[in-house]
Scaffold this motif. Structure first.
Motif, PDB file in Angstrom:
ATOM      1  N   SER A 143       0.823  -1.219   0.000  1.00 47.02           N
ATOM      2  CA  SER A 143       0.000   0.000   0.000  1.00 47.02           C
ATOM      3  C   SER A 143       0.852   1.261   0.000  1.00 47.02           C
ATOM      4  N   GLY A 144       2.179   1.094   0.061  1.00 48.81           N
ATOM      5  CA  GLY A 144       3.042   2.266   0.141  1.00 48.81           C
ATOM      6  C   GLY A 144       2.883   2.996   1.458  1.00 48.81           C
ATOM      7  N   PHE A 145       2.711   2.232   2.533  1.00 52.99           N
ATOM      8  CA  PHE A 145       2.501   2.768   3.877  1.00 52.99           C
ATOM      9  C   PHE A 145       1.283   3.707   3.879  1.00 52.99           C
ATOM     10  N   ASP A 146       0.147   3.108   3.592  1.00 53.22           N
ATOM     11  CA  ASP A 146      -1.133   3.819   3.563  1.00 53.22           C
ATOM     12  C   ASP A 146      -1.417   4.467   4.918  1.00 53.22           C
ATOM     13  N   VAL A 147      -2.448   5.332   4.935  1.00 49.40           N
ATOM     14  CA  VAL A 147      -2.773   6.066   6.169  1.00 49.40           C
ATOM     15  C   VAL A 147      -3.167   5.131   7.310  1.00 49.40           C
ATOM     16  N   ASP A 148      -3.636   3.921   6.985  1.00 44.81           N
ATOM     17  CA  ASP A 148      -4.021   2.970   8.032  1.00 44.81           C
ATOM     18  C   ASP A 148      -2.802   2.379   8.740  1.00 44.81           C
ATOM     19  N   VAL A 149      -1.631   2.517   8.143  1.00 44.61           N
ATOM     20  CA  VAL A 149      -0.419   1.888   8.672  1.00 44.61           C
ATOM     21  C   VAL A 149       0.218   2.773   9.745  1.00 44.61           C
ATOM     22  N   VAL A 150       0.554   2.162  10.874  1.00 46.88           N
ATOM     23  CA  VAL A 150       1.378   2.839  11.874  1.00 46.88           C
ATOM     24  C   VAL A 150       2.827   2.557  11.486  1.00 46.88           C
ATOM     25  N   VAL A 151       3.498   3.577  11.006  1.00 44.05           N
ATOM     26  CA  VAL A 151       4.805   3.397  10.366  1.00 44.05           C
ATOM     27  C   VAL A 151       5.793   2.665  11.272  1.00 44.05           C
ATOM     28  N   LEU A 152       5.857   3.046  12.550  1.00 39.80           N
ATOM     29  CA  LEU A 152       6.806   2.407  13.462  1.00 39.80           C
ATOM     30  C   LEU A 152       6.505   0.927  13.617  1.00 39.80           C
ATOM     31  N   TRP A 153       5.224   0.594  13.826  1.00 39.77           N
ATOM     32  CA  TRP A 153       4.844  -0.810  14.001  1.00 39.77           C
ATOM     33  C   TRP A 153       5.170  -1.617  12.745  1.00 39.77           C
ATOM     34  N   ALA A 154       4.818  -1.072  11.584  1.00 37.20           N
ATOM     35  CA  ALA A 154       5.066  -1.782  10.330  1.00 37.20           C
ATOM     36  C   ALA A 154       6.567  -1.949  10.088  1.00 37.20           C
ATOM     37  N   ALA A 155       7.343  -0.914  10.422  1.00 32.29           N
ATOM     38  CA  ALA A 155       8.803  -0.988  10.240  1.00 32.29           C
ATOM     39  C   ALA A 155       9.391  -2.100  11.108  1.00 32.29           C
ATOM     40  N   ILE A 156       8.889  -2.222  12.335  1.00 33.74           N
ATOM     41  CA  ILE A 156       9.360  -3.293  13.222  1.00 33.74           C
ATOM     42  C   ILE A 156       8.997  -4.651  12.638  1.00 33.74           C
ATOM     43  N   ALA A 157       7.759  -4.773  12.116  1.00 34.82           N
ATOM     44  CA  ALA A 157       7.314  -6.043  11.535  1.00 34.82           C
ATOM     45  C   ALA A 157       8.157  -6.404  10.313  1.00 34.82           C
ATOM     46  N   ILE A 158       8.444  -5.429   9.457  1.00 38.24           N
ATOM     47  CA  ILE A 158       9.281  -5.684   8.279  1.00 38.24           C
ATOM     48  C   ILE A 158      10.685  -6.110   8.700  1.00 38.24           C
ATOM     49  N   PHE A 159      11.195  -5.478   9.743  1.00 42.64           N
ATOM     50  CA  PHE A 159      12.511  -5.849  10.273  1.00 42.64           C
ATOM     51  C   PHE A 159      12.492  -7.305  10.761  1.00 42.64           C
ATOM     52  N   LEU A 160      11.430  -7.702  11.443  1.00 42.14           N
ATOM     53  CA  LEU A 160      11.332  -9.064  11.960  1.00 42.14           C
ATOM     54  C   LEU A 160      11.272 -10.074  10.820  1.00 42.14           C
ATOM     55  N   VAL A 161      10.576  -9.717   9.738  1.00 47.30           N
ATOM     56  CA  VAL A 161      10.481 -10.619   8.589  1.00 47.30           C
ATOM     57  C   VAL A 161      11.832 -10.734   7.890  1.00 47.30           C
ATOM     58  N   VAL A 162      12.426  -9.610   7.582  1.00 48.70           N
ATOM     59  CA  VAL A 162      13.647  -9.598   6.762  1.00 48.70           C
ATOM     60  C   VAL A 162      14.869 -10.050   7.562  1.00 48.70           C
ATOM     61  N   ILE A 163      15.193  -9.308   8.587  1.00 47.40           N
ATOM     62  CA  ILE A 163      16.404  -9.619   9.366  1.00 47.40           C
ATOM     63  C   ILE A 163      16.196 -10.880  10.197  1.00 47.40           C
ATOM     64  N   GLY A 164      14.999 -10.984  10.808  1.00 52.56           N
ATOM     65  CA  GLY A 164      14.736 -12.150  11.647  1.00 52.56           C
ATOM     66  C   GLY A 164      14.845 -13.454  10.881  1.00 52.56           C
ATOM     67  N   SER A 165      14.342 -13.478   9.631  1.00 54.37           N
ATOM     68  CA  SER A 165      14.343 -14.721   8.852  1.00 54.37           C
ATOM     69  C   SER A 165      15.749 -15.150   8.463  1.00 54.37           C
ATOM     70  N   ILE A 166      16.651 -14.194   8.315  1.00 52.56           N
ATOM     71  CA  ILE A 166      18.034 -14.526   7.967  1.00 52.56           C
ATOM     72  C   ILE A 166      18.736 -15.224   9.127  1.00 52.56           C
ATOM     73  N   PHE A 167      18.440 -14.785  10.341  1.00 48.84           N
ATOM     74  CA  PHE A 167      19.169 -15.295  11.507  1.00 48.84           C
ATOM     75  C   PHE A 167      18.428 -16.377  12.281  1.00 48.84           C
ATOM     76  N   VAL A 168      17.089 -16.400  12.184  1.00 46.38           N
ATOM     77  CA  VAL A 168      16.302 -17.396  12.934  1.00 46.38           C
ATOM     78  C   VAL A 168      15.321 -18.067  11.982  1.00 46.38           C
ATOM     79  N   ARG A 169      15.261 -19.371  12.009  1.00 43.64           N
ATOM     80  CA  ARG A 169      14.423 -20.126  11.096  1.00 43.64           C
ATOM     81  C   ARG A 169      12.945 -19.719  11.202  1.00 43.64           C
ATOM     82  N   MET A 170      12.382 -19.275  10.071  1.00 46.85           N
ATOM     83  CA  MET A 170      10.961 -18.907   9.953  1.00 46.85           C
ATOM     84  C   MET A 170      10.519 -18.021  11.114  1.00 46.85           C
TER      85      MET A 170
END
Length: 630
Positions: A143-170
């Motif tokens: 959505s390109g960080f739509d108005v419904d998105v809380v930027v900080l929360w979404a940024a943390i979630a994206i970090f958990l997906v990207v960085i977390g998946s590299i270092f911890v299985r799934m």
């Protein structure tokens, strides 16, 4: 892999479509996650969550059926976050940095997705708005960080997906994904069905039990079933099975499992993490050792089943439409005599919030008995008393007359030309906004106004000396597409407007035009009636650059209301046609200087309609303005 790559490519195509076509992509069109939440909202509140449609609800039901029969196929084959987690995990393995959490740490972390599931469902069911949009990494990116998105929360979630998946299985899927937790609860079918049945029976016996209790029990129960590895005998029906006789104990199946399940040590894989991806079955070097339900003929069952389920969901979703809201405020006996007005294509019916706003608008119309809205087809049904209303009056009540300046007018202009015409296939606020943008892009019009009519009456304003080429104007008004940029995003809209009849002309003075386009803000406090005119003073100050903040005058009005000496606030036009702000006050209790201090306060304190207090940084700046007492 075909499914995973297909979904990723499809999402990318959706993202680039607006650059080449008028299609506005809907990244959630068949999202089962939102569909399940919407279904819960519909059962509890008789309203659909946010902008969900019947297609999403059906896909949510299909996802549930898929879990009952075949395990978590959505997670392994469809979910882009699951796919990205797998791919990033392989990168982590190549870099030799990925680990698999085990023991107490693994069990503690697994609780997080159930906590997140409870919070997500609680706030979604409580508000009929998708709470997951605030942090969902998929929605944030697409959505390109739509108005419904809380930027900080979404940024943390994206970090958990990207960085977390590299270092911890799934990492995201195992420990944070609320849909993963919900799928596990569905996977423990006996527990889920029993809990739901008990809750329904208690409600049938007249006990008023909040949905919060079964939701909490489901989340807590799901967590304990998962960490203590309780097993269900029958569900999901399809499982990976191992033939101990032919197994050579090579451990290849365990090494290839994306979830790190020790398949080589199990006769039947019933692990909560198993999503029937088939990686272990395909990788096994011994024919017939790993199978689905001990049958070599079922090798292609999961992908074939998924294709059938998706096709069935899309097909069934076209046969009906679930109303977003269905509100009746008359007794059934009175509704029996109601007639129904139906209108489709209303662009402002786009979600639960806009549907509720529409219903509140219609409640004010005497004779309207109820409203049903359908976000998918942007349709409304209005139930009305035929002795008080007819279809024309209903249309007039729905229609909102609007006006807006389009361009600035040169100071030497004293008169303006009015061009009035009828415009068909034009009705709601979105149509007005699109027309305003179109006129700004392709004409010299300085203002536009609409009035109710069938078709709608539209008036354009030009400088008096403007020459109107009617053929060219008609060509512009009947444009079939509109492209513009909003908040950095390219918007493409398909238009279907049609000019009906001839143009008519008139003239209007600059002052008349300014007064027509000006929308005053006027709030006079109740205490003003306690004072006579001879003790009331008015402090007037030019709005200047504060004109862009007129929409926020409610905060300033609420802030000033707390000061007993202030009696009212309004905006008006002065003799030079400048917008000014006028503050009324008791002359014995305040002064111009004091009023200006209040206007320039660093913080505005205000009250909500429920009585709660709030504060906001002052968005107005009158420090360089001068006021007059009169």
């Amino acid at each position: 892999m075909a499914f995973q790559w297909g979904v990723i490519i499809f999402v990318i195509i959706l993202a680039i479509l607006p650059n080449f076509t008028l299609i506005t992509p809907d990244f959630e069109a068949y999202c089962p996650v939102g569909g399940i939440q919407a279904l819960g909202s519909y059962f509890l509140n008789n309203s659909l969550t946010c902008s969900m449609t019947s297609a999403q609800i059906v896909m949510g039901v299909v996802a549930m059926i898929g879990v009952f029969l075949f395990s978590k196929l959505f997670c392994s084959y469809i979910c882009p976050l699951g796919t990205i987690s797998e791919w990033l995990g392989k990168l982590g393995d190549k870099l030799k940095v990925r680990i698999t959490l085990k023991g107490i740490i693994d069990k503690l972390f697994r609780s997080l997705k159930y906590v997140l599931l409870f919070v997500t469902l609680y706030y979604t069911l409580d508000s009929s708005e998708l709470f997951c949009k605030k942090f969902d990494p998929y929605y944030a990116v697409t959505s390109g960080f739509d108005v419904d998105v809380v930027v900080l929360w979404a940024a943390i979630a994206i970090f958990l997906v990207v960085i977390g998946s590299i270092f911890v299985r799934m990492f995201w899927c195992k420990y944070f994904c609320p849909f993963g937790a919900l799928s596990n609860i569905f996977k423990f079918t006996g527990f889920f069905v029993l809990l739901l049945a008990v809750y329904i029976l208690l409600l049938k016996f007249g006990l008023e039990i909040s949905y919060v209790w079964p939701l909490a029990i489901a989340c807590i129960g799901g967590y304990f079933i998962e960490i203590f590895k309780f097993r269900t005998r029958f569900f999901p029906i399809t499982k990976v099975t191992r033939n101990k006789t032919s197994c050579i104990d090579c451990q290849i199946c365990s090494m290839n499992c994306p979830q790190a399940i020790d398949v080589a040590s199990l006769d039947v894989v019933r692990d909560a993490d198993c999503n029937l991806c088939g990686e272990c079955v395909i990788s096994c070097p011994e024919k017939g050792t790993l199978q689905f339900n001990k049958s070599s003929r079922l090798k292609w069952m999961p992908p074939v089943a998924l294709i059938i389920l998706i096709a069935l969901g899309i097909y069934v979703g076209t046969f009906f439409e679930v109303p977003t809201i269905d509100q009746k405020w008359y007794a059934p006996s009175e509704l029996a005599k109601a007639e129904v007005y139906t209108r489709s294509g209303l662009k402002n019916i786009k979600c639960y919030g806009s549907s509720t706003a529409f219903a509140n608008q219609m409640r004010k119309v005497k004779g309207v008995m109820g409203v049903t809205t359908f976000v998918g087809s942007k349709t409304v049904k209005v139930y009305y008393d035929p002795s008080l209303l007819n279809e024309q009056k209903i249309e007039q009540a729905i229609f909102t007359p609007m006006k807006s300046p389009i361009k600035a007018i040169n100071k030497d202009v004293k008169e303006l030309k009015k061009v009035t015409f009828l415009l068909d296939k034009f009705f709601d606020r979105f149509d007005f906004n699109y027309l305003s943008v179109l006129l700004k892009q392709k004409t010299d019009a300085v203002g536009v106004q609409t009035a109710y009519g069938c078709p709608v009456i539209v008036t354009l304003f030009y400088p008096a000396d403007a020459v109107i080429d009617e053929d060219k104007l008609t060509e512009v008004l009947e444009s079939r597409k509109l492209s513009y940029t909003s908040r950095g995003n390219e918007i493409n809209v398909e238009l279907i407007y049609e000019v009906i009849g001839d143009y008519s002309y008139d003239t209007i003075s600059l002052r008349e035009y300014a007064e027509l386009m000006f929308t005053p803000y006027d709030v006079q406090y109740a205490r003003k009636k306690n004072y006579s005119d001879d003790v009331i003073a008015n402090f007037t100050i030019t709005l200047g650059k504060n004109r862009s903040q007129v929409k926020n005058l409610q905060y300033l009005a609420s802030h000033l209301y707390e000061k007993n000496e202030i009696l009212g606030i309004r905006t008006l036009l002065n003799k030079d046609l400048d917008q000014v702000l006028e503050i009324s006050y008791v002359d014995s209790l305040s002064t111009n200087v004091r009023v200006l201090e209040l206007l320039n306060a660093d913080t505005l304190y205000f009250s909500y309609s429920n009585g709660k207090k709030g504060k906001v940084k002052n968005m107005f700046d009158f420090k360089k303005s001068e006021g007059d007492k009169n």
